[in-house]
Scaffold this active site. Structure first.
Site, PDB file in Angstrom:
ATOM      1  N   SER A   6       3.724  -2.457   9.883  1.00  0.00           N
ATOM      2  CA  SER A   6       4.870  -2.512  10.426  1.00  0.00           C
ATOM      3  C   SER A   6       5.869  -3.511  10.103  1.00  0.00           C
ATOM      4  O   SER A   6       6.605  -4.274  10.843  1.00  0.00           O
ATOM      5  CB  SER A   6       5.092  -1.818  11.837  1.00  0.00           C
ATOM      6  OG  SER A   6       5.074  -0.836  11.794  1.00  0.00           O
ATOM      7  N   GLU A  63      -5.229  -4.708  10.585  1.00  0.00           N
ATOM      8  CA  GLU A  63      -3.981  -3.929  10.872  1.00  0.00           C
ATOM      9  C   GLU A  63      -4.136  -3.107  12.192  1.00  0.00           C
ATOM     10  O   GLU A  63      -5.379  -2.590  11.767  1.00  0.00           O
ATOM     11  CB  GLU A  63      -4.360  -3.206   9.582  1.00  0.00           C
ATOM     12  CG  GLU A  63      -3.791  -3.519   7.768  1.00  0.00           C
ATOM     13  CD  GLU A  63      -3.061  -2.560   6.898  1.00  0.00           C
ATOM     14  OE1 GLU A  63      -2.258  -2.855   6.366  1.00  0.00           O
ATOM     15  OE2 GLU A  63      -3.789  -1.592   7.164  1.00  0.00           O
ATOM     16  N   GLY A 112       3.383   2.359  10.762  1.00  0.00           N
ATOM     17  CA  GLY A 112       3.529   3.310  11.049  1.00  0.00           C
ATOM     18  C   GLY A 112       4.540   3.762  11.804  1.00  0.00           C
ATOM     19  O   GLY A 112       5.474   5.032  12.053  1.00  0.00           O
ATOM     20  N   GLY A 172       3.088  -0.852   4.431  1.00  0.00           N
ATOM     21  CA  GLY A 172       2.871   0.168   4.066  1.00  0.00           C
ATOM     22  C   GLY A 172       4.661   0.271   3.255  1.00  0.00           C
ATOM     23  O   GLY A 172       4.642   0.796   2.443  1.00  0.00           O
ATOM     24  N   HIS A 219      -9.185   1.274   4.915  1.00  0.00           N
ATOM     25  CA  HIS A 219      -8.003   1.681   5.176  1.00  0.00           C
ATOM     26  C   HIS A 219      -8.517   2.168   6.768  1.00  0.00           C
ATOM     27  O   HIS A 219      -9.390   3.489   5.953  1.00  0.00           O
ATOM     28  CB  HIS A 219      -7.314   2.031   4.883  1.00  0.00           C
ATOM     29  CG  HIS A 219      -5.586   2.304   5.693  1.00  0.00           C
ATOM     30  ND1 HIS A 219      -5.709   2.773   6.288  1.00  0.00           N
ATOM     31  CD2 HIS A 219      -4.687   1.175   4.851  1.00  0.00           C
ATOM     32  CE1 HIS A 219      -3.515   2.334   7.065  1.00  0.00           C
ATOM     33  NE2 HIS A 219      -3.998   1.474   5.569  1.00  0.00           N
ATOM     34  N   ASN A 257       0.828  -1.199  -0.293  1.00  0.00           N
ATOM     35  CA  ASN A 257      -0.230  -0.005  -0.216  1.00  0.00           C
ATOM     36  C   ASN A 257       1.487   1.191   0.024  1.00  0.00           C
ATOM     37  O   ASN A 257       0.874   1.582   1.495  1.00  0.00           O
ATOM     38  CB  ASN A 257      -0.603  -0.431   1.433  1.00  0.00           C
ATOM     39  CG  ASN A 257      -1.675   1.537   1.255  1.00  0.00           C
ATOM     40  OD1 ASN A 257      -1.435   2.217   0.719  1.00  0.00           O
ATOM     41  ND2 ASN A 257      -2.086   1.291   2.423  1.00  0.00           N
ATOM     42  N   TRP A 258       1.167   1.797  -1.117  1.00  0.00           N
ATOM     43  CA  TRP A 258       1.898   3.653  -1.128  1.00  0.00           C
ATOM     44  C   TRP A 258       1.372   4.114  -0.882  1.00  0.00           C
ATOM     45  O   TRP A 258       2.195   5.170  -0.463  1.00  0.00           O
ATOM     46  CB  TRP A 258       2.039   3.278  -2.574  1.00  0.00           C
ATOM     47  CG  TRP A 258       3.616   2.704  -3.031  1.00  0.00           C
ATOM     48  CD1 TRP A 258       3.996   1.036  -2.701  1.00  0.00           C
ATOM     49  CD2 TRP A 258       3.863   2.221  -4.180  1.00  0.00           C
ATOM     50  NE1 TRP A 258       4.779   0.625  -3.495  1.00  0.00           N
ATOM     51  CE2 TRP A 258       5.124   1.987  -4.384  1.00  0.00           C
ATOM     52  CE3 TRP A 258       3.600   3.389  -5.845  1.00  0.00           C
ATOM     53  CZ2 TRP A 258       5.670   1.190  -5.703  1.00  0.00           C
ATOM     54  CZ3 TRP A 258       5.150   2.989  -6.420  1.00  0.00           C
ATOM     55  CH2 TRP A 258       6.300   1.705  -6.527  1.00  0.00           C
ATOM     56  N   LYS A 259      -0.068   4.118  -0.222  1.00  0.00           N
ATOM     57  CA  LYS A 259      -0.438   5.192   0.263  1.00  0.00           C
ATOM     58  C   LYS A 259      -0.356   6.905  -0.551  1.00  0.00           C
ATOM     59  O   LYS A 259      -0.572   6.164  -1.261  1.00  0.00           O
ATOM     60  CB  LYS A 259       0.095   5.906   1.905  1.00  0.00           C
ATOM     61  CG  LYS A 259       0.162   4.635   2.421  1.00  0.00           C
ATOM     62  CD  LYS A 259       0.496   4.724   3.996  1.00  0.00           C
ATOM     63  CE  LYS A 259       0.166   2.990   5.367  1.00  0.00           C
ATOM     64  NZ  LYS A 259       0.070   3.240   6.373  1.00  0.00           N
ATOM     65  N   GLU A 299      -6.939   4.328   7.439  1.00  0.00           N
ATOM     66  CA  GLU A 299      -6.558   6.069   7.533  1.00  0.00           C
ATOM     67  C   GLU A 299      -7.607   6.437   6.762  1.00  0.00           C
ATOM     68  O   GLU A 299      -8.112   7.540   7.144  1.00  0.00           O
ATOM     69  CB  GLU A 299      -5.372   6.615   7.014  1.00  0.00           C
ATOM     70  CG  GLU A 299      -3.678   6.187   7.685  1.00  0.00           C
ATOM     71  CD  GLU A 299      -2.806   5.551   7.346  1.00  0.00           C
ATOM     72  OE1 GLU A 299      -2.923   5.411   5.623  1.00  0.00           O
ATOM     73  OE2 GLU A 299      -2.059   5.091   7.156  1.00  0.00           O
TER      74      GLU A 299
HETATM   75  P1  13P Z   1       3.179   0.168   7.534  1.00  0.00           P
HETATM   76  O1  13P Z   1       3.395  -0.901   7.181  1.00  0.00           O
HETATM   77  O2  13P Z   1       4.026   2.066   6.652  1.00  0.00           O
HETATM   78  O3  13P Z   1       3.549   0.449   9.223  1.00  0.00           O
HETATM   79  O4  13P Z   1       1.464   0.424   7.218  1.00  0.00           O
HETATM   80  C1  13P Z   1       0.998  -0.538   6.872  1.00  0.00           C
HETATM   81  C2  13P Z   1       0.007   0.039   6.489  1.00  0.00           C
HETATM   82  O5  13P Z   1      -0.862   1.309   6.771  1.00  0.00           O
HETATM   83  C3  13P Z   1      -0.425  -1.080   5.624  1.00  0.00           C
HETATM   84  O6  13P Z   1      -1.737  -0.690   4.651  1.00  0.00           O
END
Ligand code: 13P
Length: 253
Positions: free
Chosen positions: A211, A166, A172, A232, A98, A11-13, A100
């Protein structure tokens, strides 16, 4: 090992620009034959899906989106992107719900379910995200919260979907749950899906996200019931993401 083909999704956000799409070809080179045994997916932001899909043509890497409109048909919804448009642009999967989006856009379980339904109607495979906050875990409510999210966010219409667990507090940062904690939630998710879909639930992949890194991937994949990962930060660089993929026991070296 389970009969479910592992899925490791990046997930490149709101990171990853056009130039970063070169990481996809670098990734394909690094993972080599591992991609035959593992579905490897990259979800860039919507403007880059078409270019990512073009790049993916010369690799075994799959392309997905990070969100879609809950409205299935073409409609007056300024700023929204429909699942059908994402499919036409080259996406095969779409992340919905997600944390977020739940946090910054106030998305409810009901809205997430509608997005997942719209995705399925367009032939996309939704990756429905669930996970408890730190406060919910500390209050001993993690399993109840996640079971309710699965019950309310996952549509009834067919089981061609993925669920990603998640924990919000693990995203993060640098902390992940213990293996028993991951296993406990994954078994709750599977039980909730089995109550809904019966034997068809056996085909639903349940990912862990939060993470995941090359350092902890072996530990994460050792957890019973984990069918892959949603990654992420560590999915943005081919070297890191390949380190995670090659740590999976199904990776053919
Ligand atoms: P990170 O791997 O950066 O903690 O993010 C996880 C995430 O939200 C994937 O959707």
């Amino acid at each position: 090992m389970s009969a479910r083909k592992p899925l490791i999704a990046g997930n490149w956000k709101m990171f990853g620009r056009r130039a970063d799409l070169a990481e996809m070809t670098a990734l394909a080179e690094r993972i080599g034959p591992a991609s035959a045994a593992i579905d490897v997916l990259i979800c860039p932001t919507a403007p880059y899906i078409a270019a990512a899909a073009q790049t993916a043509r010369i690799t075994p890497i799959l392309v997905g989106a990070q969100d879609c409109s809950p409205v299935a048909d073409d409609a007056a919804r300024t700023g929204e992107v429909s699942a059908a448009m994402l499919a036409e642009t080259g996406a095969g999967y779409v992340i919905v719900g997600h944390s977020e989006r739940r946090q910054f856009h106030g998305e409810s379980n009901e809205l997430v379910r509608k997005k997942a339904e719209a995705a399925m109607a367009a032939g996309l495979i939704p990756i429905v995200c669930v996970g408890e906050t730190r406060a919910e875990r500390d209050a001993g409510r993690a399993t109840a919260v996640v079971a309710a999210q699965v019950a309310e966010s996952v549509p009834d219409k067919g089981s061609n979907l993925v669920v990603a667990y998640e924990p919000v507090w693990a995203i993060g940062g640098d902390r992940i749950p213990t293996v028993p904690e991951i296993e406990e939630i994954h078994s709750v998710v599977r039980r909730t899906l089995a109550e809904r879909f019966g034997a068809a639930a056996d085909g639903i992949r349940i990912l862990y996200g939060g993470s995941v890194s090359p350092k902890n991937a072996t530990e994460v994949f050792s957890a019973a019931g984990v069918d892959g990962a949603l990654v992420g930060r560590a999915s943005l660089k081919a070297a890191d993401f390949a380190g995670i993929i090659l740590a999976h026991p199904a990776a053919v070296r």
